[in-house]
Design a protein around this motif. Structure first.
Motif, PDB file in Angstrom:
ATOM      1  N   GLN A 264       0.825  -1.208   0.000  1.00 48.74           N
ATOM      2  CA  GLN A 264       0.000   0.000   0.000  1.00 48.74           C
ATOM      3  C   GLN A 264       0.861   1.259   0.000  1.00 48.74           C
ATOM      4  OE1 GLN A 264      -2.918  -1.057  -1.225  1.00 48.74           O
ATOM      5  NE2 GLN A 264      -3.761   0.620  -0.065  1.00 48.74           N
ATOM      6  N   GLY A 265       2.127   1.116   0.340  1.00 53.64           N
ATOM      7  CA  GLY A 265       3.027   2.259   0.321  1.00 53.64           C
ATOM      8  C   GLY A 265       3.786   2.410  -0.983  1.00 53.64           C
ATOM      9  N   ASP A 266       3.557   1.502  -1.939  1.00 54.29           N
ATOM     10  CA  ASP A 266       4.265   1.601  -3.209  1.00 54.29           C
ATOM     11  C   ASP A 266       3.885   2.894  -3.931  1.00 54.29           C
ATOM     12  OD1 ASP A 266       5.245  -0.859  -2.606  1.00 54.29           O
ATOM     13  OD2 ASP A 266       4.217  -1.936  -4.210  1.00 54.29           O
ATOM     14  N   VAL A 267       4.872   3.577  -4.474  1.00 57.63           N
ATOM     15  CA  VAL A 267       4.634   4.813  -5.219  1.00 57.63           C
ATOM     16  C   VAL A 267       5.420   4.779  -6.519  1.00 57.63           C
ATOM     17  CG1 VAL A 267       4.078   6.299  -3.253  1.00 57.63           C
ATOM     18  CG2 VAL A 267       6.471   5.943  -3.891  1.00 57.63           C
ATOM     19  N   ASP A 268       4.913   5.496  -7.526  1.00 58.59           N
ATOM     20  CA  ASP A 268       5.600   5.568  -8.812  1.00 58.59           C
ATOM     21  C   ASP A 268       6.807   6.486  -8.743  1.00 58.59           C
ATOM     22  OD1 ASP A 268       3.902   3.833 -10.166  1.00 58.59           O
ATOM     23  OD2 ASP A 268       2.453   5.413 -10.573  1.00 58.59           O
ATOM     24  N   THR A 269       6.692   7.545  -7.943  1.00 60.00           N
ATOM     25  CA  THR A 269       7.792   8.490  -7.783  1.00 60.00           C
ATOM     26  C   THR A 269       7.904   8.856  -6.313  1.00 60.00           C
ATOM     27  OG1 THR A 269       6.577  10.600  -7.935  1.00 60.00           O
ATOM     28  CG2 THR A 269       7.083   9.471 -10.011  1.00 60.00           C
ATOM     29  N   LEU A 270       8.963   9.594  -5.973  1.00 57.33           N
ATOM     30  CA  LEU A 270       9.163  10.028  -4.590  1.00 57.33           C
ATOM     31  C   LEU A 270       8.565  11.406  -4.317  1.00 57.33           C
ATOM     32  CD1 LEU A 270      12.794   8.765  -3.914  1.00 57.33           C
ATOM     33  CD2 LEU A 270      10.632   7.770  -3.157  1.00 57.33           C
ATOM     34  N   ASP A 271       7.730  11.891  -5.210  1.00 62.64           N
ATOM     35  CA  ASP A 271       7.099  13.197  -5.042  1.00 62.64           C
ATOM     36  C   ASP A 271       6.074  13.126  -3.910  1.00 62.64           C
ATOM     37  OD1 ASP A 271       6.195  15.755  -5.336  1.00 62.64           O
ATOM     38  OD2 ASP A 271       5.516  15.540  -7.403  1.00 62.64           O
ATOM     39  N   PHE A 272       6.220  14.023  -2.920  1.00 59.30           N
ATOM     40  CA  PHE A 272       5.223  14.118  -1.853  1.00 59.30           C
ATOM     41  C   PHE A 272       4.059  14.939  -2.405  1.00 59.30           C
ATOM     42  CE2 PHE A 272       3.463  16.434   1.853  1.00 59.30           C
ATOM     43  CZ  PHE A 272       2.964  15.337   2.529  1.00 59.30           C
ATOM     44  N   LEU A 273       2.912  14.282  -2.629  1.00 58.39           N
ATOM     45  CA  LEU A 273       1.850  14.876  -3.435  1.00 58.39           C
ATOM     46  C   LEU A 273       0.861  15.783  -2.703  1.00 58.39           C
ATOM     47  CD1 LEU A 273       1.060  11.818  -5.733  1.00 58.39           C
ATOM     48  CD2 LEU A 273       2.287  13.908  -6.335  1.00 58.39           C
ATOM     49  N   PRO A 274       0.484  15.524  -1.441  1.00 52.57           N
ATOM     50  CA  PRO A 274      -0.522  16.394  -0.824  1.00 52.57           C
ATOM     51  C   PRO A 274      -0.128  17.871  -0.865  1.00 52.57           C
ATOM     52  CG  PRO A 274      -0.164  14.455   0.520  1.00 52.57           C
ATOM     53  CD  PRO A 274       0.886  14.426  -0.547  1.00 52.57           C
ATOM     54  N   THR A 275      -1.083  18.730  -1.208  1.00 50.31           N
ATOM     55  CA  THR A 275      -0.789  20.154  -1.373  1.00 50.31           C
ATOM     56  C   THR A 275      -1.125  20.988  -0.144  1.00 50.31           C
ATOM     57  OG1 THR A 275      -2.983  20.517  -2.354  1.00 50.31           O
ATOM     58  CG2 THR A 275      -1.169  19.993  -3.862  1.00 50.31           C
ATOM     59  N   GLU A 276      -1.964  20.467   0.752  1.00 54.77           N
ATOM     60  CA  GLU A 276      -2.414  21.273   1.894  1.00 54.77           C
ATOM     61  C   GLU A 276      -1.262  21.749   2.782  1.00 54.77           C
ATOM     62  OE1 GLU A 276      -3.630  18.416   0.993  1.00 54.77           O
ATOM     63  OE2 GLU A 276      -5.782  18.624   0.608  1.00 54.77           O
ATOM     64  N   PRO A 277      -0.270  20.866   3.109  1.00 52.79           N
ATOM     65  CA  PRO A 277       0.825  21.357   3.961  1.00 52.79           C
ATOM     66  C   PRO A 277       1.598  22.508   3.332  1.00 52.79           C
ATOM     67  CG  PRO A 277       0.812  18.962   3.898  1.00 52.79           C
ATOM     68  CD  PRO A 277      -0.139  19.412   2.853  1.00 52.79           C
ATOM     69  N   LEU A 278       1.843  22.429   2.024  1.00 52.94           N
ATOM     70  CA  LEU A 278       2.575  23.505   1.349  1.00 52.94           C
ATOM     71  C   LEU A 278       1.769  24.795   1.373  1.00 52.94           C
ATOM     72  CD1 LEU A 278       5.019  24.427  -0.264  1.00 52.94           C
ATOM     73  CD2 LEU A 278       3.889  23.584  -2.340  1.00 52.94           C
ATOM     74  N   GLU A 279       0.468  24.692   1.175  1.00 54.58           N
ATOM     75  CA  GLU A 279      -0.387  25.884   1.217  1.00 54.58           C
ATOM     76  C   GLU A 279      -0.356  26.516   2.606  1.00 54.58           C
ATOM     77  OE1 GLU A 279      -4.082  24.254   0.011  1.00 54.58           O
ATOM     78  OE2 GLU A 279      -3.483  23.990  -2.095  1.00 54.58           O
ATOM     79  N   THR A 280      -0.392  25.681   3.640  1.00 56.26           N
ATOM     80  CA  THR A 280      -0.321  26.195   5.016  1.00 56.26           C
ATOM     81  C   THR A 280       1.009  26.894   5.267  1.00 56.26           C
ATOM     82  OG1 THR A 280      -1.790  24.446   5.828  1.00 56.26           O
ATOM     83  CG2 THR A 280      -0.400  25.557   7.453  1.00 56.26           C
ATOM     84  N   LEU A 281       2.102  26.273   4.847  1.00 59.76           N
ATOM     85  CA  LEU A 281       3.433  26.865   5.033  1.00 59.76           C
ATOM     86  C   LEU A 281       3.537  28.210   4.320  1.00 59.76           C
ATOM     87  CD1 LEU A 281       5.611  23.662   4.598  1.00 59.76           C
ATOM     88  CD2 LEU A 281       5.531  25.072   6.660  1.00 59.76           C
ATOM     89  N   LYS A 282       3.027  28.288   3.111  1.00 60.19           N
ATOM     90  CA  LYS A 282       3.109  29.536   2.347  1.00 60.19           C
ATOM     91  C   LYS A 282       2.278  30.642   2.984  1.00 60.19           C
ATOM     92  CE  LYS A 282       4.276  27.697  -2.225  1.00 60.19           C
ATOM     93  NZ  LYS A 282       3.831  27.509  -3.626  1.00 60.19           N
ATOM     94  N   ARG A 283       1.101  30.299   3.512  1.00 58.41           N
ATOM     95  CA  ARG A 283       0.269  31.304   4.184  1.00 58.41           C
ATOM     96  C   ARG A 283       0.974  31.859   5.416  1.00 58.41           C
ATOM     97  NH1 ARG A 283      -3.977  27.648   3.496  1.00 58.41           N
ATOM     98  NH2 ARG A 283      -3.934  27.188   5.739  1.00 58.41           N
ATOM     99  N   LEU A 284       1.573  30.966   6.196  1.00 58.55           N
ATOM    100  CA  LEU A 284       2.279  31.401   7.406  1.00 58.55           C
ATOM    101  C   LEU A 284       3.488  32.251   7.059  1.00 58.55           C
ATOM    102  CD1 LEU A 284       2.032  28.029   9.355  1.00 58.55           C
ATOM    103  CD2 LEU A 284       0.872  30.167   9.967  1.00 58.55           C
ATOM    104  N   LYS A 285       4.225  31.827   6.040  1.00 59.82           N
ATOM    105  CA  LYS A 285       5.411  32.572   5.631  1.00 59.82           C
ATOM    106  C   LYS A 285       5.025  33.962   5.125  1.00 59.82           C
ATOM    107  CE  LYS A 285       9.825  31.635   3.373  1.00 59.82           C
ATOM    108  NZ  LYS A 285      10.542  31.394   4.643  1.00 59.82           N
TER     109      LYS A 285
END
Length: 573
Positions: A264-285
């Motif tokens: 269930q942890g198999d992935v095609d690439t190592l890209d961390f896909l969820p966008t919500e954490p990045l959006e939160t970080l950018k808002r705080l920054k």
């Protein structure tokens, strides 16, 4: 898991032997034969490996156990009968749901001579030898029954020390860490989720479906931070989405991979896909707040955008139940001096692109973002600077287990509405209908705003299907995964209702009719059930669908593959 090494014995020795001689020489008493193969021959039926090599030059004298129902993968065998594996050197079968018929067939095979009596005696002797060596039969020093040792203060202290020493500091611009304990600290993301911090193979197979109440003696990352900040006279506030009314001095955002085990942890690439954490970080920054990322994962992943949006970035791996170990290092004293320094270094190189190749030291072209052995400390600093945000991959690849989550169809999956007049595939639209109006869909509220889709079937009926390019779910069906979704009956069905997976279908009318109108419920149907009802599990292009031929209204959300924790069913027709 399920790999097949193609090559000579010498090539396999050079690639894979390291670790086994040391473990055996150190006294390891049990070895599990994996689902993997060598030149197409499954290990669990390979007498050369299990007996000739393991018992010969490697000198192993413990017992060998098979993997979960691995005997069923051998030619001429089933989960319930396999003399081949036993004769090859498997001493103990891992057969959690097939053990009764397997016991009966093994006994019959011994009586018939298919399994030699000497081989049975050998297996029993090996298992008893291990039990004797581990003291199970020592009346003066019994090892069983000491439940007071589980989660004892000494054990928890050791686990907390392991968390503290395994953290790896990848970035610390402007010395935002350590955080002064008297500061006003905002804590965002999944900081108060012990289940996510623990990962798979914990209380449940995939590590899903757990709440903090299931870890009664554990402490979440949020709990550890709150305790450390309060001890220094500061103020910590938990805000999962990062919203605040009073501007904090610093924000800690906890995010990462959701729990998984094996395939269930198999992935095609190592890209961390969820966008919500990045959006939160950018808002705080953007609000001028120093940001600290605590990344939870079972492996290094491509997180350059998240690292760029963070003043400090910590790889915390899976700290489990001892979240206080993170606060021990991130939160300093009242003067902002460290209480503990970082000591962890990367045990595997951190990727520069989502392709993740090559990542092994010594490989031609080795060029990671952070090299094997990298790790900053409070005493040893370095400037990271802006990292490239080109992932190096095109498209989002396949997604085996998440289809409709948080009100969105997870790429590459989309919703298709079909009736006798043809089909209509929804793109960015949140509502639509099949050509003759046999089935329609619209966005509506479920657990969150517009997190669900209301499906309405009319007389003549139709089918709502999640579809994309075919994926192979064979391993998931072997592992007893299930198709799961939340649903709410809005108007009772006036005809049969079917859950579909490709060409396979099961009649779920009795379950639907038993659900009170307006009440949310969850349904899990075993993949193996749909496989046995006609689904081609090896080429699944429609992993979920509902079909009705008469008036019926239902709202659905959170459609995904989930582990069978004893709550999945196979409806009878």
């Amino acid at each position: 898991d399920q790999g097949d090494f193609a090559g000579s014995e010498q090539e396999m020795i050079r690639t894979h032997l390291s670790g086994y001689p040391q473990a055996i020489d150190a006294g390891v008493l049990s070895i599990m034969a994996s689902f993997s193969s060598w030149n197409g021959v499954k290990h669990s039926g390979n007498e050369t490996i299990l007996t000739d090599v393991l018992r010969g030059p490697l000198g192993f004298d413990g017992f060998v156990v098979s993997d979960w129902n691995a005997q069923g993968q051998l030619p001429g065998c089933s989960n319930e009968s396999c003399a081949l594996a036993f004769n090859a050197g498997i001493d103990m079968f891992m057969a959690p749901d097939s053990w009764k018929p397997l016991f009966a067939s093994t006994l019959a095979q011994v009586k018939s001579g298919e399994i030699p009596m000497a081989r049975l005696d050998e297996a029993v002797r090996r298992i008893l030898r291990v039990k004797v060596k581990t003291g199970l039969f020592n009346d003066s020093r019994p090892v069983e029954g000491h439940l007071n040792e589980l989660g004892s203060p000494a054990h928890r202290a050791l686990a907390r020390e392991a968390v503290r020493k395994s953290l790896v500091l990848l970035k610390n611009e402007g010395s935002v860490l350590p955080i002064r304990s008297g500061a006003r600290v905002l804590v965002a993301g999944h900081a108060d989720d012990i289940g996510q911090a623990s990962g798979g193979w914990t209380l449940t197979w995939q590590g899903t479906g757990n709440s903090n109440a299931d870890f009664p003696n554990g402490q979440s990352i949020w709990g550890g931070i709150r305790e450390a900040v309060a001890a220094g006279g500061g103020q910590a506030t938990l805000s999962p989405d990062g919203a605040f009314t009073q501007k904090p001095d610093v924000a800690i955002v906890v995010f990462g991979e959701t729990p998984y085990a094996e395939f269930q942890g198999d992935v095609d690439t190592l890209d961390f896909l969820p966008t919500e954490p990045l959006e939160t970080l950018k808002r705080l920054k953007a609000a001028g707040i120093p940001t600290v990322s605590v990344f939870l994962s079972g492996r290094p992943m491509w997180t350059n955008p998240e690292i760029n949006a963070s003043d400090a970035f910590v790889a915390a791996w899976l700290p489990g139940t001892e979240g206080g170990g993170i606060a021990d290092v991130l939160v300093g004293d009242a003067a902002g001096k460290p209480r503990n320094d970082f000591t962890g270094t990367l045990s595997f190189s951190w990727p520069k692109t989502a392709r993740g190749e090559p990542l092994n030291v010594g490989q031609p072209g080795y060029d990671p973002q952070f090299a094997y052995g990298y790790g900053l400390t409070y005493a040893r600093t370095a400037r990271v600077g802006a990292l490239s945000e080109d992932s190096g991959v095109v498209g989002s690849g396949s997604n085996l287990d998440r289809y409709f989550v948080d009100g969105r169809f997870v790429a590459p999956w989309s919703l298709m509405l079909r009736d006798a007049g043809g089909e209509f595939r929804l793109g960015a639209e949140k509502s639509g209908a099949s050509p003759r109006g046999g089935v329609s869909a619209r966005a509506t509220d479920g657990a969150g705003q517009e997190s669900a889709r209301a499906l309405t079937f009319s007389q003549g009926g139709g089918q709502a299907i999640i579809a994309a390019q075919a994926v192979d779910l064979t391993r998931q069906s072997n592992g007893e995964m299930a198709i799961a979704f939340r649903y709410r009956v809005d108007a009772r069905a006036r005809g049969p209702v079917f859950l579909t997976l490709g060409a396979g279908s099961v009649d779920i009318s009795s379950l639907i009719n038993a659900a009170p109108v307006g009440e949310w419920r969850t349904l899990k149907v075993r993949l193996s059930c749909l496989r046995d009802r006609g689904a081609d599990i090896a080429a699944v292009d429609q992993p979920w669908g509902l079909r009705a031929n008469a008036d019926f209204a239902v709202t659905v959300e959170d459609i995904r593959l989930a582990s069978n924790e004893g709550d999945a069913v196979c409806p009878t027709q």
